[in-house]
Design an enzyme around this catalytic site. Structure first.
Site, short mmCIF file in Angstrom:
data_model
loop_
_atom_site.label_atom_id
_atom_site.label_comp_id
_atom_site.label_asym_id
_atom_site.label_seq_id
_atom_site.Cartn_x
_atom_site.Cartn_y
_atom_site.Cartn_z
N HIS A 77 -15.99 28.33 37.93
CA HIS A 77 -15.64 29.05 36.72
C HIS A 77 -15.07 30.44 37.04
O HIS A 77 -14.25 30.95 36.27
CB HIS A 77 -16.85 29.15 35.80
CG HIS A 77 -17.15 27.87 35.09
ND1 HIS A 77 -17.05 27.72 33.72
CD2 HIS A 77 -17.56 26.67 35.56
CE1 HIS A 77 -17.37 26.49 33.39
NE2 HIS A 77 -17.69 25.82 34.48
N GLY A 96 -8.63 35.02 39.93
CA GLY A 96 -9.20 33.92 40.70
C GLY A 96 -10.61 34.22 41.17
O GLY A 96 -11.45 34.70 40.40
N ASP A 98 -12.57 36.39 42.21
CA ASP A 98 -12.67 37.85 42.33
C ASP A 98 -13.95 38.43 41.72
O ASP A 98 -14.10 39.64 41.61
CB ASP A 98 -11.46 38.52 41.67
CG ASP A 98 -11.37 38.25 40.17
OD1 ASP A 98 -12.20 37.49 39.64
OD2 ASP A 98 -10.44 38.80 39.53
N SER A 100 -15.00 38.32 38.67
CA SER A 100 -14.88 38.90 37.32
C SER A 100 -15.88 38.32 36.34
O SER A 100 -16.31 39.01 35.42
CB SER A 100 -13.46 38.70 36.78
OG SER A 100 -13.17 37.33 36.56
N HIS A 208 -19.65 17.25 40.54
CA HIS A 208 -20.47 16.74 39.44
C HIS A 208 -21.58 15.80 39.91
O HIS A 208 -22.44 15.43 39.12
CB HIS A 208 -19.59 16.05 38.40
CG HIS A 208 -18.87 17.02 37.51
ND1 HIS A 208 -18.11 16.64 36.42
CD2 HIS A 208 -18.79 18.37 37.55
CE1 HIS A 208 -17.61 17.71 35.83
NE2 HIS A 208 -18.01 18.78 36.51
N THR A 209 -21.55 15.42 41.20
CA THR A 209 -22.65 14.61 41.71
C THR A 209 -23.98 15.35 41.67
O THR A 209 -25.04 14.73 41.66
CB THR A 209 -22.34 14.13 43.15
OG1 THR A 209 -23.41 13.28 43.59
CG2 THR A 209 -22.24 15.30 44.11
N ASP A 226 -25.36 12.06 36.76
CA ASP A 226 -25.67 10.77 37.38
C ASP A 226 -27.17 10.69 37.61
O ASP A 226 -27.91 11.63 37.29
CB ASP A 226 -24.86 10.54 38.66
CG ASP A 226 -25.31 11.36 39.87
OD1 ASP A 226 -26.38 12.00 39.82
OD2 ASP A 226 -24.58 11.37 40.88
N LEU A 231 -28.96 14.68 45.00
CA LEU A 231 -28.28 14.18 46.19
C LEU A 231 -26.77 14.34 46.02
O LEU A 231 -26.21 14.07 44.96
CB LEU A 231 -28.59 12.69 46.40
CG LEU A 231 -30.05 12.33 46.66
CD1 LEU A 231 -30.22 10.81 46.71
CD2 LEU A 231 -30.54 12.96 47.96
N ASP A 233 -24.01 12.64 46.63
CA ASP A 233 -23.62 11.28 47.01
C ASP A 233 -22.52 10.77 46.10
O ASP A 233 -21.96 11.52 45.30
CB ASP A 233 -24.85 10.36 46.97
CG ASP A 233 -25.51 10.31 45.58
OD1 ASP A 233 -24.96 10.90 44.62
OD2 ASP A 233 -26.58 9.68 45.46
#
Length: 369
Positions: A77, A96, A98, A100, A208-209, A226, A231, A233
């Site tokens: 983010h 980017g 940085d 912020s 997102h795992t 998940d 883990l 994975d």
């Protein structure tokens, strides 16, 4: 894009080979002021104390806990809030990676896609205040250390020397779970000057795992994406390919679609990208391929973590990040589900053959602080 990616990988291999063949003078290590640790560059010495402080006092002694998940989320983010397209119009497009989002937290954590990140920003603030490290460097380093506590994760890149933000990023640069694949692909391509295409977007979503949602459905905070959120994975890629049958809370909520498991939340954007003809086969290629899960996220995190920064001015301190434990499990269908429950979206290759866990149908527990 394929040529550019291949060139980057070749350059990375060349760098590694060059380091292996370097002279003793070039690889000489320095003894840090603590008298215990050594580093390839004196600028890395300060990170040992920060690492140990984070592990003990934020990550519960080195666990893949909720703060580890949120620290990794924070890296994205912060870094993705940059837009060369806006700059080309004479509009400030963000800096980017940085810092912020923490430096101007009273502004940026109020942006809709950043809702909920104020908690981890405030939990990290005391660490920033007691250590002499820039905010931008700290955010990326904390995310790398947090991820190292999740078995199967790669050792993520850690650089120091970034320039901290002097003004907040504009709103509208962080993708939302209700955005379409077109919107997400275009946003990531803009942020990376075309580097993050549909394929690398899938690589980024490997994160997102070990992710969970607090605010998509506030009635069920900590709902993972998940069934193995502790883990690093490929289970996330299996379960996003399954037919959704239920909402884990009071859904449908904006940005949410039906999930295959009790307690598991599925983002609309994950559902759509897993089935989009530009990304479905790449999505499926991660299933039961732990080496790819490990290597591709390591590669793409490196580039994410330096968006908006000049790598030639940074010092590579990846050596300070703990080496994660390997993943030793088995990719599987959750108990009660089989290949018959798959929405097979990749026409090019068959869906991998996987075992089904024994026992009653799987239900997933929340990831809570």
């Amino acid at each position: 894009m394929a040529f550019k990616l291949l060139s980057s990988l070749v350059a990375l291999v060349a760098t590694i080979q060059g380091a292996i063949g370097a002279s003793p003078q070039l690889t000489r290590r320095v003894t840090c002021p603590d008298g215990v640790n050594t580093a390839s560059n004196e600028a890395c010495c300060q990170l040992f104390a920060i690492r140990d402080d984070l592990q003990k006092n934020l990550f519960d002694g080195g666990l893949c806990n909720a703060e580890a998940h949120e620290s990794l989320r924070l890296t994205f983010h912060d870094a993705i809030a940059i837009s060369p397209a806006l700059e080309a119009q004479g509009i400030f497009g963000g800096g980017g990676a940085d810092g912020s989002i923490a430096i101007f937290s009273e502004i940026e954590t109020g942006f809709h896609p950043n809702i909920g990140l104020d908690e981890v920003v405030e939990k990290q603030r005391p660490f920033i205040e007691r250590h002499n490290l820039g905010v931008a460097d700290f955010i990326q380093f904390a995310g790398a250390v947090g991820a190292s506590n999740c078995p199967g994760a790669p050792q993520l890149a850690a650089f120091v020397g970034r320039k901290d933000a002097t003004r907040p990023a504009p709103d509208g640069l962080v993708p939302e779970p209700f955005h379409t694949p077109d919107q997400i692909f275009e946003r990531l391509a803009d942020a990376s000057n075309g580097e993050f295409d549909e394929i690398l977007t899938v690589w980024l979503l490997v994160a997102h795992t070990v992710a969970a949602a607090n605010d998509v459905d506030p009635t069920i905070p900590g709902s993972p994406f998940d069934s193995t959120p502790g883990l690093f994975d490929s289970q996330f890629f299996v379960e996003t390919s399954l037919q959704g049958t239920l909402f884990p809370g009071d859904g449908p909520n904006k940005g949410e679609v039906q999930s295959p498991l009790h307690g598991e939340l599925r983002l609309q954007s994950d559902f759509a990208i897993a089935r989009d003809n530009r990304s479905a086969c790449e999505w499926q290629s991660f299933i039961n391929n732990q080496t790819k899960v490990h290597d591709m996220f390591q590669f793409v995190f490196h580039d994410l973590s330096i968006l908006g920064q000049d790598i030639d001015t940074l010092v590579d301190c990846t050596e300070v990040v703990p080496v994660p434990k390997p993943f030793t499990g088995t990719t599987h269908f959750p108990a009660g589900l089989t290949i018959k429950d798959v929405n097979h979206a990749c026409a090019e290759t068959p869906f991998p053959v996987l075992p089904t866990d024994p026992g009653p149908k799987t239900s997933v527990a929340p990831v809570l602080p």
